[in-house]
Design a protein around this motif. Structure first.
Motif, PDB file in Angstrom:
ATOM      1  N   VAL A  12       0.669  -1.077  -0.149  1.00  0.00           N
ATOM      2  CA  VAL A  12      -0.018   0.068   0.034  1.00  0.00           C
ATOM      3  C   VAL A  12       0.960   1.164  -0.072  1.00  0.00           C
ATOM      4  N   VAL A  13       1.855   1.039   1.008  1.00  0.00           N
ATOM      5  CA  VAL A  13       2.947   2.228   0.857  1.00  0.00           C
ATOM      6  C   VAL A  13       3.433   2.528  -0.476  1.00  0.00           C
ATOM      7  N   ILE A  14       4.004   1.464  -1.071  1.00  0.00           N
ATOM      8  CA  ILE A  14       4.662   1.550  -2.199  1.00  0.00           C
ATOM      9  C   ILE A  14       3.717   1.962  -3.379  1.00  0.00           C
ATOM     10  N   GLU A  15       2.634   1.708  -3.507  1.00  0.00           N
ATOM     11  CA  GLU A  15       1.434   2.063  -4.496  1.00  0.00           C
ATOM     12  C   GLU A  15       1.512   3.775  -4.375  1.00  0.00           C
ATOM     13  N   ARG A  16       1.157   4.080  -3.174  1.00  0.00           N
ATOM     14  CA  ARG A  16       0.830   5.581  -2.684  1.00  0.00           C
ATOM     15  C   ARG A  16       2.072   6.296  -3.387  1.00  0.00           C
ATOM     16  N   LEU A  17       3.175   5.774  -2.891  1.00  0.00           N
ATOM     17  CA  LEU A  17       4.267   6.543  -3.366  1.00  0.00           C
ATOM     18  C   LEU A  17       4.638   6.648  -4.957  1.00  0.00           C
ATOM     19  N   CYS A  18       4.318   5.558  -5.358  1.00  0.00           N
ATOM     20  CA  CYS A  18       4.261   5.551  -6.941  1.00  0.00           C
ATOM     21  C   CYS A  18       3.455   6.323  -7.559  1.00  0.00           C
ATOM     22  N   GLU A  19       2.222   6.667  -6.954  1.00  0.00           N
ATOM     23  CA  GLU A  19       1.201   7.715  -7.446  1.00  0.00           C
ATOM     24  C   GLU A  19       1.645   8.937  -7.195  1.00  0.00           C
ATOM     25  N   LEU A  20       2.331   9.193  -6.100  1.00  0.00           N
ATOM     26  CA  LEU A  20       2.810  10.568  -5.925  1.00  0.00           C
ATOM     27  C   LEU A  20       4.061  10.660  -6.800  1.00  0.00           C
ATOM     28  N   LEU A  21       4.727  10.122  -7.256  1.00  0.00           N
ATOM     29  CA  LEU A  21       5.915  10.134  -7.686  1.00  0.00           C
ATOM     30  C   LEU A  21       5.527  10.554  -9.330  1.00  0.00           C
ATOM     31  N   ALA A  35       1.781  22.522  -6.935  1.00  0.00           N
ATOM     32  CA  ALA A  35       0.983  21.296  -6.784  1.00  0.00           C
ATOM     33  C   ALA A  35       2.081  20.055  -6.136  1.00  0.00           C
ATOM     34  N   ILE A  36       3.308  20.324  -6.528  1.00  0.00           N
ATOM     35  CA  ILE A  36       4.255  19.378  -5.770  1.00  0.00           C
ATOM     36  C   ILE A  36       4.387  19.752  -4.454  1.00  0.00           C
ATOM     37  N   GLY A  37       4.578  20.943  -3.827  1.00  0.00           N
ATOM     38  CA  GLY A  37       4.553  21.211  -2.753  1.00  0.00           C
ATOM     39  C   GLY A  37       3.414  20.828  -1.803  1.00  0.00           C
ATOM     40  N   ASP A  38       2.394  20.666  -2.531  1.00  0.00           N
ATOM     41  CA  ASP A  38       1.337  20.248  -1.596  1.00  0.00           C
ATOM     42  C   ASP A  38       1.270  18.631  -0.921  1.00  0.00           C
ATOM     43  N   THR A  39       2.174  17.893  -1.663  1.00  0.00           N
ATOM     44  CA  THR A  39       2.292  16.584  -1.357  1.00  0.00           C
ATOM     45  C   THR A  39       3.825  16.069  -0.670  1.00  0.00           C
ATOM     46  N   ILE A  40       4.670  16.989  -0.520  1.00  0.00           N
ATOM     47  CA  ILE A  40       5.858  16.911   0.089  1.00  0.00           C
ATOM     48  C   ILE A  40       5.902  16.298   1.655  1.00  0.00           C
ATOM     49  N   GLU A  41       4.920  16.601   2.153  1.00  0.00           N
ATOM     50  CA  GLU A  41       4.552  16.094   3.840  1.00  0.00           C
ATOM     51  C   GLU A  41       4.270  14.472   3.441  1.00  0.00           C
ATOM     52  N   GLU A  42       3.340  14.398   2.768  1.00  0.00           N
ATOM     53  CA  GLU A  42       2.807  13.107   2.663  1.00  0.00           C
ATOM     54  C   GLU A  42       3.991  12.101   1.829  1.00  0.00           C
ATOM     55  N   LYS A  43       4.700  12.674   1.123  1.00  0.00           N
ATOM     56  CA  LYS A  43       5.795  11.767   0.650  1.00  0.00           C
ATOM     57  C   LYS A  43       7.005  11.462   1.512  1.00  0.00           C
ATOM     58  N   ASP A  44       7.426  12.509   2.221  1.00  0.00           N
ATOM     59  CA  ASP A  44       8.205  12.329   3.382  1.00  0.00           C
ATOM     60  C   ASP A  44       7.538  11.100   4.256  1.00  0.00           C
ATOM     61  N   MET A  74       4.484 -10.116  -6.432  1.00  0.00           N
ATOM     62  CA  MET A  74       3.551  -8.734  -6.459  1.00  0.00           C
ATOM     63  C   MET A  74       4.505  -7.773  -5.696  1.00  0.00           C
ATOM     64  N   LEU A  75       5.123  -7.934  -4.785  1.00  0.00           N
ATOM     65  CA  LEU A  75       6.046  -7.139  -4.019  1.00  0.00           C
ATOM     66  C   LEU A  75       7.214  -6.695  -4.829  1.00  0.00           C
ATOM     67  N   LEU A  76       7.984  -7.659  -5.353  1.00  0.00           N
ATOM     68  CA  LEU A  76       8.927  -7.450  -6.414  1.00  0.00           C
ATOM     69  C   LEU A  76       8.555  -6.530  -7.296  1.00  0.00           C
ATOM     70  N   LEU A  77       7.271  -6.827  -7.942  1.00  0.00           N
ATOM     71  CA  LEU A  77       7.145  -5.891  -9.002  1.00  0.00           C
ATOM     72  C   LEU A  77       6.615  -4.562  -8.522  1.00  0.00           C
ATOM     73  N   CYS A  78       6.284  -4.427  -7.372  1.00  0.00           N
ATOM     74  CA  CYS A  78       5.888  -2.987  -6.888  1.00  0.00           C
ATOM     75  C   CYS A  78       7.022  -2.210  -6.776  1.00  0.00           C
ATOM     76  N   GLY A  79       7.956  -3.091  -5.883  1.00  0.00           N
ATOM     77  CA  GLY A  79       9.435  -2.553  -5.799  1.00  0.00           C
ATOM     78  C   GLY A  79       9.905  -2.047  -7.118  1.00  0.00           C
ATOM     79  N   GLU A  80      10.079  -2.868  -8.049  1.00  0.00           N
ATOM     80  CA  GLU A  80      10.600  -2.331  -9.169  1.00  0.00           C
ATOM     81  C   GLU A  80      10.049  -1.223  -9.955  1.00  0.00           C
ATOM     82  N   LYS A  81       8.558  -1.037  -9.959  1.00  0.00           N
ATOM     83  CA  LYS A  81       8.002   0.098 -10.416  1.00  0.00           C
ATOM     84  C   LYS A  81       8.541   1.521  -9.372  1.00  0.00           C
TER      85      LYS A  81
END
Length: 94
Positions: A12-21, A35-44, A74-81
């Protein structure tokens, strides 16, 4: 927390990080820097959670190997993404 819960939480954390990136890369490309500044805290926060979860899984490799093979794949694929997006993000920020 049981191993399957740790793995599910990490995905779940990886998927959300991928969305943010993905969004951040798009915003950089279109020069929408606010728009980038609005997500910095969540990304951190997500990066810290990712780091803690990975450390915990690394210490418990034996139990990780006992999780279902398709879950590990699935975890490996998420990590690669995530890795691809992190590298793309670093390149975009240059």
């Amino acid at each position: 927390m049981e191993m399957h819960e740790k793995v599910d939480t990490l995905m779940v954390v990886i998927e959300r990080l991928c969305e943010l990136l993905e969004n951040e890369n798009a915003h950089i490309g279109s020069r929408k820097f606010k728009a980038i500044g609005d997500t910095i805290e969540e990304k951190d926060n997500l990066c810290r959670a990712f780091e803690l979860l990975v450390r915990g899984l690394s210490k418990d490799k034996h139990n990780l190997n006992e999780t279902e093979e398709d879950t590990r794949e699935m975890l490996l694929l998420c990590g690669e993404k995530l890795d691809t997006l992190v590298n793309s993000n670093a390149e975009t920020l240059k």
